[in-house]
Design an enzyme around this catalytic site. Structure first.
Site, PDB file in Angstrom:
ATOM      1  N   LYS A 110       1.882   2.144  -5.111  1.00  0.00           N
ATOM      2  CA  LYS A 110       2.412   1.585  -6.364  1.00  0.00           C
ATOM      3  C   LYS A 110       1.475   1.888  -7.527  1.00  0.00           C
ATOM      4  CE  LYS A 110       2.328  -2.452  -4.374  1.00  0.00           C
ATOM      5  NZ  LYS A 110       2.035  -2.032  -3.007  1.00  0.00           N
ATOM      6  N   ASP A 169       0.812  -1.225   0.000  1.00  0.00           N
ATOM      7  CA  ASP A 169       0.000   0.000   0.000  1.00  0.00           C
ATOM      8  C   ASP A 169       0.841   1.269   0.000  1.00  0.00           C
ATOM      9  OD1 ASP A 169      -2.208  -1.674   0.113  1.00  0.00           O
ATOM     10  OD2 ASP A 169      -2.280  -1.626   2.299  1.00  0.00           O
ATOM     11  N   GLN A 192       1.960  -6.020  -3.241  1.00  0.00           N
ATOM     12  CA  GLN A 192       2.459  -6.172  -1.860  1.00  0.00           C
ATOM     13  C   GLN A 192       3.757  -5.367  -1.695  1.00  0.00           C
ATOM     14  OE1 GLN A 192       1.340  -9.455  -3.493  1.00  0.00           O
ATOM     15  NE2 GLN A 192      -0.522  -8.452  -2.859  1.00  0.00           N
ATOM     16  N   GLY A 194      -4.632  -4.111  -3.760  1.00  0.00           N
ATOM     17  CA  GLY A 194      -5.607  -3.080  -4.099  1.00  0.00           C
ATOM     18  C   GLY A 194      -4.805  -1.858  -4.486  1.00  0.00           C
ATOM     19  N   HIS A 195      -4.786  -1.525  -5.765  1.00  0.00           N
ATOM     20  CA  HIS A 195      -3.972  -0.413  -6.266  1.00  0.00           C
ATOM     21  C   HIS A 195      -4.903   0.719  -6.680  1.00  0.00           C
ATOM     22  CE1 HIS A 195      -0.407  -3.337  -7.228  1.00  0.00           C
ATOM     23  NE2 HIS A 195      -0.800  -3.366  -5.976  1.00  0.00           N
TER      24      HIS A 195
HETATM   25  P1  GDP Z   1      -0.764   0.390  -3.527  1.00  0.00           P
HETATM   26  O1  GDP Z   1      -1.352  -0.891  -3.075  1.00  0.00           O
HETATM   27  O2  GDP Z   1       0.718   0.449  -3.303  1.00  0.00           O
HETATM   28  O3  GDP Z   1      -1.102   0.748  -4.952  1.00  0.00           O
HETATM   29  O4  GDP Z   1      -1.397   1.527  -2.600  1.00  0.00           O
HETATM   30  P2  GDP Z   1      -2.957   1.653  -2.172  1.00  0.00           P
HETATM   31  O5  GDP Z   1      -3.726   2.159  -3.337  1.00  0.00           O
HETATM   32  O6  GDP Z   1      -3.433   0.424  -1.528  1.00  0.00           O
HETATM   33  O7  GDP Z   1      -2.843   2.719  -1.018  1.00  0.00           O
HETATM   34  C1  GDP Z   1      -2.345   3.994  -1.218  1.00  0.00           C
HETATM   35  C2  GDP Z   1      -3.429   5.004  -0.811  1.00  0.00           C
HETATM   36  O8  GDP Z   1      -2.858   6.283  -0.683  1.00  0.00           O
HETATM   37  C3  GDP Z   1      -4.522   5.162  -1.853  1.00  0.00           C
HETATM   38  O9  GDP Z   1      -5.715   5.491  -1.218  1.00  0.00           O
HETATM   39  C4  GDP Z   1      -4.029   6.327  -2.696  1.00  0.00           C
HETATM   40  O10 GDP Z   1      -5.077   7.032  -3.349  1.00  0.00           O
HETATM   41  C5  GDP Z   1      -3.402   7.189  -1.642  1.00  0.00           C
HETATM   42  N1  GDP Z   1      -2.258   7.987  -2.078  1.00  0.00           N
HETATM   43  C6  GDP Z   1      -1.268   7.680  -2.957  1.00  0.00           C
HETATM   44  N2  GDP Z   1      -0.336   8.651  -2.982  1.00  0.00           N
HETATM   45  C7  GDP Z   1      -0.748   9.593  -2.114  1.00  0.00           C
HETATM   46  C8  GDP Z   1      -0.193  10.829  -1.665  1.00  0.00           C
HETATM   47  O11 GDP Z   1       0.882  11.255  -2.081  1.00  0.00           O
HETATM   48  N3  GDP Z   1      -0.884  11.501  -0.708  1.00  0.00           N
HETATM   49  C9  GDP Z   1      -2.062  11.061  -0.212  1.00  0.00           C
HETATM   50  N4  GDP Z   1      -2.670  11.791   0.716  1.00  0.00           N
HETATM   51  N5  GDP Z   1      -2.609   9.908  -0.603  1.00  0.00           N
HETATM   52  C10 GDP Z   1      -1.959   9.179  -1.534  1.00  0.00           C
HETATM   53  P1  IMO Z   2      -0.904  -4.118  -2.266  1.00  0.00           P
HETATM   54  O1  IMO Z   2      -0.463  -4.665  -3.607  1.00  0.00           O
HETATM   55  C1  IMO Z   2      -0.910  -4.529   2.056  1.00  0.00           C
HETATM   56  C2  IMO Z   2      -0.873  -8.614   3.638  1.00  0.00           C
HETATM   57  C3  IMO Z   2      -2.092  -9.049   4.392  1.00  0.00           C
HETATM   58  C4  IMO Z   2      -1.460 -10.029   5.373  1.00  0.00           C
HETATM   59  C5  IMO Z   2      -0.384 -10.702   4.522  1.00  0.00           C
HETATM   60  C6  IMO Z   2      -0.802 -12.034   3.928  1.00  0.00           C
HETATM   61  O2  IMO Z   2      -2.192  -3.401  -2.331  1.00  0.00           O
HETATM   62  O3  IMO Z   2       0.197  -3.340  -1.644  1.00  0.00           O
HETATM   63  P2  IMO Z   2      -2.425 -12.685   1.930  1.00  0.00           P
HETATM   64  O4  IMO Z   2      -3.887 -12.388   1.718  1.00  0.00           O
HETATM   65  O5  IMO Z   2      -1.548 -12.155   0.857  1.00  0.00           O
HETATM   66  O6  IMO Z   2      -2.156 -14.122   2.218  1.00  0.00           O
HETATM   67  O7  IMO Z   2      -2.057 -11.890   3.295  1.00  0.00           O
HETATM   68  O8  IMO Z   2      -0.085  -9.780   3.495  1.00  0.00           O
HETATM   69  N1  IMO Z   2      -1.144  -8.093   2.271  1.00  0.00           N
HETATM   70  C7  IMO Z   2      -1.106  -6.806   1.956  1.00  0.00           C
HETATM   71  N2  IMO Z   2      -0.921  -5.708   2.715  1.00  0.00           N
HETATM   72  N3  IMO Z   2      -1.046  -4.412   0.720  1.00  0.00           N
HETATM   73  C8  IMO Z   2      -1.198  -5.497  -0.062  1.00  0.00           C
HETATM   74  O9  IMO Z   2      -1.191  -5.434  -1.406  1.00  0.00           O
HETATM   75  C9  IMO Z   2      -1.278  -6.768   0.551  1.00  0.00           C
HETATM   76  N4  IMO Z   2      -1.438  -8.023   0.095  1.00  0.00           N
HETATM   77  C10 IMO Z   2      -1.346  -8.821   1.154  1.00  0.00           C
HETATM   78  O10 IMO Z   2      -2.715  -7.961   5.040  1.00  0.00           O
HETATM   79  O11 IMO Z   2      -0.803  -9.320   6.401  1.00  0.00           O
HETATM   80 MG    MG Z   3      -2.885  -1.578  -1.825  1.00  0.00          MG
END
Ligand code: GDP
Ligand code: IMO
Ligand code: MG
Length: 426
Positions: free
Chosen positions: A16, A13, A222, A40-41
């Site tokens: 990416k 998270d 991840q 979840g991206h």
């Molecule tokens: P990913 O899994 O690495 O793609 O990241 P996620 O989408 O799960 O989580 C990142 C969260 O931070 C999302 O809700 C994005 O919309 C938000 N986000 C990304 N970059 C920024 C930033 O620079 N500032 C803020 N406030 N939110 C951001």
């Molecule tokens: P993105 O791509 C954050 C974590 C889960 C748990 C561990 C194992 O959005 O960054 P799993 O369901 O993969 O067997 O869970 O990994 N986890 C993540 N945490 N971002 C993710 O993906 C994750 N994918 C798995 O919360 O701790």
């Molecule tokens: Mg994510």
């Protein structure tokens, strides 16, 4: 050397999705290389939010081809829903999206077992319950069902029979009831039919792209600390999230990789169980959670929050061979007064610069306190636009981990970005 890997440098998270969306206009092909719908991206364009679990985050750029590689595990219903959600936004996927016939299929009993294990275990991992672990178990045990198998109901039925039998004792032990092979075969063959034009030889697309010297973006899921071999085992996911995973998961040799860019938040978050040395279980942690909207993109769970951990980040620089860092969510730190930066750990009276093997739960972070800022950063478009304290924070990170920072993200929207540059450049 035409490929760039975008890899999570922390516990997932990191942002990416946003960075891949920013880099995609520079690439001809984007490949997701590992993980499944546990990811979840999030992409935000003109205030409109889209969360992708399986489809590469380059999909909004219509000139870019998108491939989901053989290293991933696919829940076909989620994949179909994403295609439909994109279609509702008038984003065409036909002819530019392909999932590898060799990617493994997440089956209903994978999700069932994942959920039952989490419920039963005293030391639950806190998985996303998306069936990821059991699916990769089948893959490694060489009894998995792959996306190509969905296209022939007879083949699928035969594989399902054998596969379900191997899980029967496990399901019984956990008090669960397995679905019938016939039922699953009918449901998944129908999904296969709906997805037929999207399932194919993804490796051939990657190969053609390499031959044509196209620019390829490899999208990780991840993060490094969740990697099965380099993370905080057993509190990890079941795949190789690190940059090296891109080679096997997309079918590309290491010599084609020009650069690995590590994505890191300006602080740290983690979802699920496992050690987290800089975790803040106090008001400041809650402040970061509120200011950063730190709730899971996939499960909605509150994310654990803490200060930036440069020991973990140094590890990420090493194991991914990072040539650059992208720092996200710098804007969130405007909400706190002083900023603490973990520069090393202390364990048994010794100072450590790298994470100790299997003893992360016992370390004490060694912090430096830096001056904070309270300006709104969302309008900053270069590092020079940032307040002096924010610039100093970034410089300190670069100095401590020995890796330059490229992109700095100052808000969720595509526009809220400073110092975006072509990742394929010199
Ligand atoms: P990913 O899994 O690495 O793609 O990241 P996620 O989408 O799960 O989580 C990142 C969260 O931070 C999302 O809700 C994005 O919309 C938000 N986000 C990304 N970059 C920024 C930033 O620079 N500032 C803020 N406030 N939110 C951001
Ligand atoms: P993105 O791509 C954050 C974590 C889960 C748990 C561990 C194992 O959005 O960054 P799993 O369901 O993969 O067997 O869970 O990994 N986890 C993540 N945490 N971002 C993710 O993906 C994750 N994918 C798995 O919360 O701790
Ligand atoms: Mg994510």
């Amino acid at each position: 050397m035409s490929a760039v890997v975008v890899v999570g440098a922390q516990w997932g998270d990191e942002g990416k999705g946003k960075v891949v969306d920013l880099y995609a206009p520079y690439a001809e092909l984007v490949v997701r290389y590992a993980g499944g719908a546990n990811a979840g991206h999030t992409l935000v364009v003109n205030g409109e939010k889209l969360i992708l679990h399986l489809i590469p985050s380059g999909i909004l750029h219509e000139q870019t081809k998108c491939v989901v590689g053989q290293g991933t595990v696919i829940d076909p219903a989620v994949f179909l829903e994403e295609i439909e959600a994109l279609s509702a936004r008038r984003v065409a996927t036909d002819g530019r999206l392909l999932v590898s016939q060799r990617a493994h299929v997440v089956l209903p009993h994978h999700k069932l077992i994942d959920g039952l294990r989490e419920k039963k275990s005293n030391e639950a991992i806190g998985t996303t319950k998306r069936g990821i672990g059991p699916c990769y178990e089948d893959k490694v045990a060489r009894r998995g069902v792959r996306m190509g198998d969905l296209l022939d109901i007879e083949v699928l039925r035969g594989k399902l029979d054998a596969n379900l039998e191997s899980w029967r004792p496990v399901a019984e032990d956990l008090g669960g009831t397995l679905p019938s092979a016939e039922e699953v075969a009918a449901q998944y063959a129908a999904l296969g039919e709906a997805l037929r034009r999207y399932i194919g030889d993804a490796a051939a697309i990657v190969r053609a792209s390499i031959r044509a010297e196209e620019k390829i973006l490899l999208e990780g899921a991840q993060g490094t600390m969740l990697d099965i071999d380099n993370g905080t085992y057993p509190f990890v996911t079941s795949s190789n999230a690190v940059a090296g995973g891109a080679c096997a998961g997309a079918g590309i040799g290491p010599t084609h990789i020009r650069r690995a860019v590590g994505i890191a938040k300006a602080y740290t978050t983690r979802v699920g169980g496992g050690p987290f040395p800089t975790e803040l279980e106090d008001e400041t942690g809650q402040l970061l959670r509120d200011a950063g909207a730190e709730y899971g993109s996939t499960t909605g769970r509150p994310r654990r929050c803490g200060w930036l951990d440069l020991v973990a980040l140094r590890h990420a620089v090493t194991v991914n061979g990072l040539g650059e860092l992208a720092i996200t969510k710098l804007d969130v730190l405007s909400a706190v007064d002083a900023i603490m930066l973990c520069v090393a750990y202390e364990l048994d009276g010794e100072r450590l610069d790298y994470p100790p093997y299997e003893r992360l739960e016992a370390v004490q972070p060694i912090y430096e306190t830096l001056e904070g800022w309270d300006e709104d950063l969302s309008g900053c478009r270069t590092r020079a636009d940032l307040p002096a304290a924010a610039q100093a924070y970034l410089a300190r990170i670069e100095q401590e981990v020995g890796c330059p920072i490229g992109v700095v993200s100052v808000g969720p929207d595509r526009e809220d970005t400073a110092d975006l540059q072509d990742p394929f450049g010199a």
